[in-house]
Scaffold this motif. Structure first.
Motif, PDB file in Angstrom:
ATOM      1  N   PRO A 113      -2.179  19.265  -7.341  1.00 41.48           N
ATOM      2  CA  PRO A 113      -1.970  19.764  -5.970  1.00 41.48           C
ATOM      3  C   PRO A 113      -1.395  18.699  -5.025  1.00 41.48           C
ATOM      4  CG  PRO A 113      -4.080  20.535  -6.806  1.00 41.48           C
ATOM      5  CD  PRO A 113      -3.564  19.530  -7.793  1.00 41.48           C
ATOM      6  N   LYS A 114      -1.866  17.447  -5.182  1.00 43.95           N
ATOM      7  CA  LYS A 114      -1.403  16.367  -4.288  1.00 43.95           C
ATOM      8  C   LYS A 114       0.016  15.887  -4.648  1.00 43.95           C
ATOM      9  CE  LYS A 114      -5.088  15.285  -1.606  1.00 43.95           C
ATOM     10  NZ  LYS A 114      -6.011  16.403  -1.744  1.00 43.95           N
ATOM     11  N   LEU A 115       0.343  15.905  -5.948  1.00 37.84           N
ATOM     12  CA  LEU A 115       1.719  15.568  -6.346  1.00 37.84           C
ATOM     13  C   LEU A 115       2.672  16.677  -5.920  1.00 37.84           C
ATOM     14  CD1 LEU A 115       1.173  14.063  -9.929  1.00 37.84           C
ATOM     15  CD2 LEU A 115       2.077  12.832  -7.948  1.00 37.84           C
ATOM     16  N   THR A 116       2.193  17.927  -5.993  1.00 34.05           N
ATOM     17  CA  THR A 116       3.002  19.080  -5.591  1.00 34.05           C
ATOM     18  C   THR A 116       3.331  19.011  -4.106  1.00 34.05           C
ATOM     19  OG1 THR A 116       2.126  20.517  -7.322  1.00 34.05           O
ATOM     20  CG2 THR A 116       2.987  21.606  -5.370  1.00 34.05           C
ATOM     21  N   SER A 117       2.316  18.762  -3.285  1.00 34.98           N
ATOM     22  CA  SER A 117       2.531  18.735  -1.834  1.00 34.98           C
ATOM     23  C   SER A 117       3.337  17.513  -1.408  1.00 34.98           C
ATOM     24  CB  SER A 117       1.189  18.723  -1.104  1.00 34.98           C
ATOM     25  OG  SER A 117       0.524  17.494  -1.347  1.00 34.98           O
ATOM     26  N   GLY A 118       3.323  16.465  -2.260  1.00 36.95           N
ATOM     27  CA  GLY A 118       3.970  15.208  -1.880  1.00 36.95           C
ATOM     28  C   GLY A 118       3.040  14.259  -1.156  1.00 36.95           C
ATOM     29  N   GLU A 119       1.767  14.663  -0.983  1.00 36.46           N
ATOM     30  CA  GLU A 119       0.804  13.766  -0.324  1.00 36.46           C
ATOM     31  C   GLU A 119       0.627  12.476  -1.135  1.00 36.46           C
ATOM     32  OE1 GLU A 119      -2.932  15.810   1.227  1.00 36.46           O
ATOM     33  OE2 GLU A 119      -1.870  17.472   0.254  1.00 36.46           O
ATOM     34  N   TRP A 120       0.728  12.595  -2.471  1.00 36.07           N
ATOM     35  CA  TRP A 120       0.700  11.425  -3.346  1.00 36.07           C
ATOM     36  C   TRP A 120       2.044  11.362  -4.081  1.00 36.07           C
ATOM     37  CZ3 TRP A 120      -4.643  12.399  -6.215  1.00 36.07           C
ATOM     38  CH2 TRP A 120      -5.685  12.350  -5.264  1.00 36.07           C
ATOM     39  N   THR A 121       2.458  10.149  -4.461  1.00 35.49           N
ATOM     40  CA  THR A 121       3.663  10.008  -5.282  1.00 35.49           C
ATOM     41  C   THR A 121       3.262   9.541  -6.685  1.00 35.49           C
ATOM     42  OG1 THR A 121       4.046   7.728  -4.566  1.00 35.49           O
ATOM     43  CG2 THR A 121       5.122   9.473  -3.281  1.00 35.49           C
ATOM     44  N   GLY A 122       4.220   9.536  -7.614  1.00 33.35           N
ATOM     45  CA  GLY A 122       3.925   9.143  -8.996  1.00 33.35           C
ATOM     46  C   GLY A 122       4.936   8.138  -9.515  1.00 33.35           C
ATOM     47  N   GLY A 180       7.212   1.613  -7.347  1.00 33.16           N
ATOM     48  CA  GLY A 180       5.919   1.194  -7.913  1.00 33.16           C
ATOM     49  C   GLY A 180       4.845   0.855  -6.898  1.00 33.16           C
ATOM     50  N   GLU A 181       5.239   0.518  -5.676  1.00 31.17           N
ATOM     51  CA  GLU A 181       4.240   0.209  -4.631  1.00 31.17           C
ATOM     52  C   GLU A 181       4.872   0.468  -3.273  1.00 31.17           C
ATOM     53  OE1 GLU A 181       1.266  -0.330  -2.516  1.00 31.17           O
ATOM     54  OE2 GLU A 181       0.867  -0.639  -4.639  1.00 31.17           O
ATOM     55  N   HIS A 182       4.137   1.124  -2.396  1.00 32.35           N
ATOM     56  CA  HIS A 182       4.611   1.422  -1.032  1.00 32.35           C
ATOM     57  C   HIS A 182       3.446   2.027  -0.262  1.00 32.35           C
ATOM     58  CE1 HIS A 182       4.680   5.738  -1.996  1.00 32.35           C
ATOM     59  NE2 HIS A 182       5.161   5.368  -3.171  1.00 32.35           N
ATOM     60  N   ALA A 183       3.655   2.227   1.043  1.00 31.60           N
ATOM     61  CA  ALA A 183       2.607   2.840   1.860  1.00 31.60           C
ATOM     62  C   ALA A 183       3.088   4.168   2.456  1.00 31.60           C
ATOM     63  CB  ALA A 183       2.189   1.872   2.964  1.00 31.60           C
ATOM     64  N   MET A 184       4.078   4.792   1.798  1.00 33.92           N
ATOM     65  CA  MET A 184       4.629   6.052   2.325  1.00 33.92           C
ATOM     66  C   MET A 184       3.703   7.235   2.041  1.00 33.92           C
ATOM     67  SD  MET A 184       8.662   5.286   1.564  1.00 33.92           S
ATOM     68  CE  MET A 184       9.021   6.918   1.005  1.00 33.92           C
ATOM     69  N   ALA A 185       2.882   7.116   0.995  1.00 29.04           N
ATOM     70  CA  ALA A 185       1.943   8.190   0.630  1.00 29.04           C
ATOM     71  C   ALA A 185       0.544   7.587   0.494  1.00 29.04           C
ATOM     72  CB  ALA A 185       2.375   8.839  -0.685  1.00 29.04           C
ATOM     73  N   ASN A 209      14.473   0.789  -2.366  1.00 29.77           N
ATOM     74  CA  ASN A 209      13.428   1.265  -3.271  1.00 29.77           C
ATOM     75  C   ASN A 209      12.680   0.077  -3.858  1.00 29.77           C
ATOM     76  OD1 ASN A 209      12.275   2.352  -6.045  1.00 29.77           O
ATOM     77  ND2 ASN A 209      12.637   4.089  -4.688  1.00 29.77           N
ATOM     78  N   ALA A 210      11.351   0.189  -3.890  1.00 30.60           N
ATOM     79  CA  ALA A 210      10.528  -0.909  -4.406  1.00 30.60           C
ATOM     80  C   ALA A 210      10.551  -0.888  -5.935  1.00 30.60           C
ATOM     81  CB  ALA A 210       9.100  -0.768  -3.897  1.00 30.60           C
ATOM     82  N   THR A 211      11.402  -1.736  -6.535  1.00 23.10           N
ATOM     83  CA  THR A 211      11.407  -1.880  -7.995  1.00 23.10           C
ATOM     84  C   THR A 211      10.377  -2.954  -8.329  1.00 23.10           C
ATOM     85  OG1 THR A 211      13.768  -1.375  -7.975  1.00 23.10           O
ATOM     86  CG2 THR A 211      12.856  -2.213 -10.024  1.00 23.10           C
ATOM     87  N   ILE A 219       4.477  -4.883 -12.044  1.00 27.43           N
ATOM     88  CA  ILE A 219       3.115  -4.377 -11.865  1.00 27.43           C
ATOM     89  C   ILE A 219       2.146  -5.155 -12.757  1.00 27.43           C
ATOM     90  CG2 ILE A 219       1.592  -2.359 -12.173  1.00 27.43           C
ATOM     91  CD1 ILE A 219       3.367  -1.726  -9.907  1.00 27.43           C
ATOM     92  N   ALA A 220       1.106  -5.711 -12.135  1.00 26.75           N
ATOM     93  CA  ALA A 220       0.037  -6.383 -12.889  1.00 26.75           C
ATOM     94  C   ALA A 220      -1.175  -5.451 -12.924  1.00 26.75           C
ATOM     95  CB  ALA A 220      -0.324  -7.693 -12.210  1.00 26.75           C
ATOM     96  N   ILE A 221      -1.656  -5.163 -14.129  1.00 30.90           N
ATOM     97  CA  ILE A 221      -2.806  -4.271 -14.289  1.00 30.90           C
ATOM     98  C   ILE A 221      -3.970  -5.116 -14.814  1.00 30.90           C
ATOM     99  CG2 ILE A 221      -3.571  -2.024 -15.195  1.00 30.90           C
ATOM    100  CD1 ILE A 221      -0.567  -1.582 -16.055  1.00 30.90           C
ATOM    101  N   ASP A 222      -5.001  -5.242 -13.990  1.00 32.02           N
ATOM    102  CA  ASP A 222      -6.066  -6.201 -14.295  1.00 32.02           C
ATOM    103  C   ASP A 222      -7.415  -5.483 -14.423  1.00 32.02           C
ATOM    104  OD1 ASP A 222      -7.443  -8.520 -14.672  1.00 32.02           O
ATOM    105  OD2 ASP A 222      -7.382  -9.152 -12.572  1.00 32.02           O
ATOM    106  N   GLY A 223      -7.567  -4.732 -15.522  1.00 35.03           N
ATOM    107  CA  GLY A 223      -8.813  -3.994 -15.720  1.00 35.03           C
ATOM    108  C   GLY A 223      -8.907  -2.757 -14.841  1.00 35.03           C
TER     109      GLY A 223
END
Length: 405
Positions: free
Chosen positions: A141-150, A190-195, A252-254, A257-261
């Motif tokens: 639902p949140k990806l559909t509305s655009g409230e969250w991005t992927g 990969g990272e932003h504050a738009m959503a 665009n933020a290219t 990404i560091a994934i730490d647990g």
């Protein structure tokens, strides 16, 4: 192309889900999409490219160019994110063809901005096809509305598309979730504050994974963990550690990404992540073809306007602009050849894109299983062609249009 070449409304009549979609509806949607592209995001193109994105090394937050967030808010308010998404998750359920036309125009207007909502569609498709009921209820639902991005997190510093060499690890935890650790690069948007949240789809290996591409699993790893009621929990340790600079899409933020647990949940079956990710990769391949179509078209429009305006020498077949000291360069054969090449590539690419997207609509919505299967096979054959052919031609066409200048 839609009405005269492919007669899309006749095709839709055979699909119960789209049977009501008529010419007037299509035209109204496309008209409004054109206004959004030209009035809201096109003006941000140059400022976006000169400003670019900036990373705060301390907080790992990325600031997007001025106006990008406000434009994204308008995109969400206008319901554009939900255009062709499933009505079961709050989408408008319109044919994919309309979404593809919206994105062509947005790519012409501002490709860097368009990549933020564009990648969300791939994440939506992968979860729609392979997610658990719980994942679908939480994220779609949140990806559909655009409230969250992927995003799609595939590439690692030591391996590009050879995903069999992937090293990111996923350790199972007692509560059924997984702890993900690794590094990814070139993650668009990969990272932003738009959503409010970013839903990362991450390829990683389970401890017992076989070697090579047969040992890859897919996980959904949100920027903020999502509570069972859909509200946002604590920040997940999946951070932007650096920004890449790609020509023409500084806006665009290219992200590296560091994934730490970070905590994630498995999408689909263990070790079958590539099949799930292919849904997203194929959506992205058609999207890359569509980016190049958008750029081919805007290059052609600009070069055409310039060729009508710029005067130089007289036409070989006699004076054309009697009131001017020289003729506009559009009368010269070589300029005409370059413009017509760009025009042919833009119009041919548009027809190919619309044809492929119509096949996708049939593969998803046609009541006849045979038609669905045939459409699926044909679009599988054409998808890499769309990506390669339209990008190659787009390069040729934009070079020609630069030459016109």
């Amino acid at each position: 192309v839609m009405h005269e070449v492919f007669k899309v409304t006749d095709e839709f009549k055979a699909m119960p889900q789209h049977a009501e979609v008529d010419v007037d509806t299509i035209n109204a949607v496309i008209e409004e999409a054109g206004k959004f592209a030209s009035e809201v995001i096109f003006p941000l193109n140059i400022s976006g490219d000169t400003e670019g994105c900036t990373l705060d090394k301390v907080t790992h937050e990325v600031k997007t160019p001025t106006g990008f967030k406000e434009a994204y808010d308008k995109f969400v308010e206008g319901g554009w994110a939900a255009l062709s998404c499933d009505a079961a998750y709050g989408g408008q359920g319109l044919p994919f063809v309309l979404n593809q036309c919206l994105y062509e125009m947005m790519n012409s207007a501002n490709q860097a901005w368009t990549m933020y909502p564009g990648l969300s569609h791939g994440a939506y498709e992968a979860l729609h096809a392979h997610g658990t009921d719980e994942q679908k209820a939480l994220y779609l639902p949140k990806l559909t509305s655009g409230e969250w991005t992927g995003t799609m997190c595939l590439t690692e510093p030591h391996c590009g598309t050879d995903l069999g060499m992937l090293r990111t690890k996923a350790e199972p935890l007692a509560d059924g979730t997984y702890k993900i650790t690794g590094n990814k690069i070139f993650i668009s948007a990969g990272e932003h504050a738009m959503a409010a949240n970013i839903v990362h789809l991450v390829l990683a290996r389970l401890p017992d994974a076989p070697k090579g591409s047969k040992g890859i699993s897919l996980f959904v790893v949100p920027k903020f963990n999502v509570k069972p009621d859909g509200s946002l929990g604590e920040r997940n340790p999946i951070y932007c550690s650096g920004l890449e600079h790609k020509m023409g899409i500084h806006g665009n933020a290219t992200a590296q990404i560091a994934i730490d647990g970070a905590i994630g949940t498995l999408v689909g079956q263990p070790h079958k992540g590539l099949a799930a990710m292919f849904v997203m990769m194929n959506a992205a391949r058609l999207g890359v073809g569509n980016q190049s179509l958008g750029l081919t078209e805007v290059a052609f429009q600009n070069a055409l306007a310039y060729a009508k305006d710029r005067i130089q020498m007289r036409s070989l077949s006699g004076t054309k602009a009697k009131d001017k000291d020289a003729d506009p360069i559009i009368v010269h054969p070589d300029v005409r050849k370059m413009l017509l090449t760009a025009k042919a590539y833009a119009e041919g690419a548009r027809a190919l894109q619309i044809y492929c997207t119509l096949l996708l609509d049939k593969a998803h919505s046609h009541p006849d299983a045979k038609v669905r299967a045939e459409s699926e096979e044909l679009v599988a054959l054409l998808t890499p062609i769309v990506k390669a052919f339209i990008t190659d031609n787009g390069h040729t066409a934009t070079n020609a249009c630069m030459q016109v200048y």
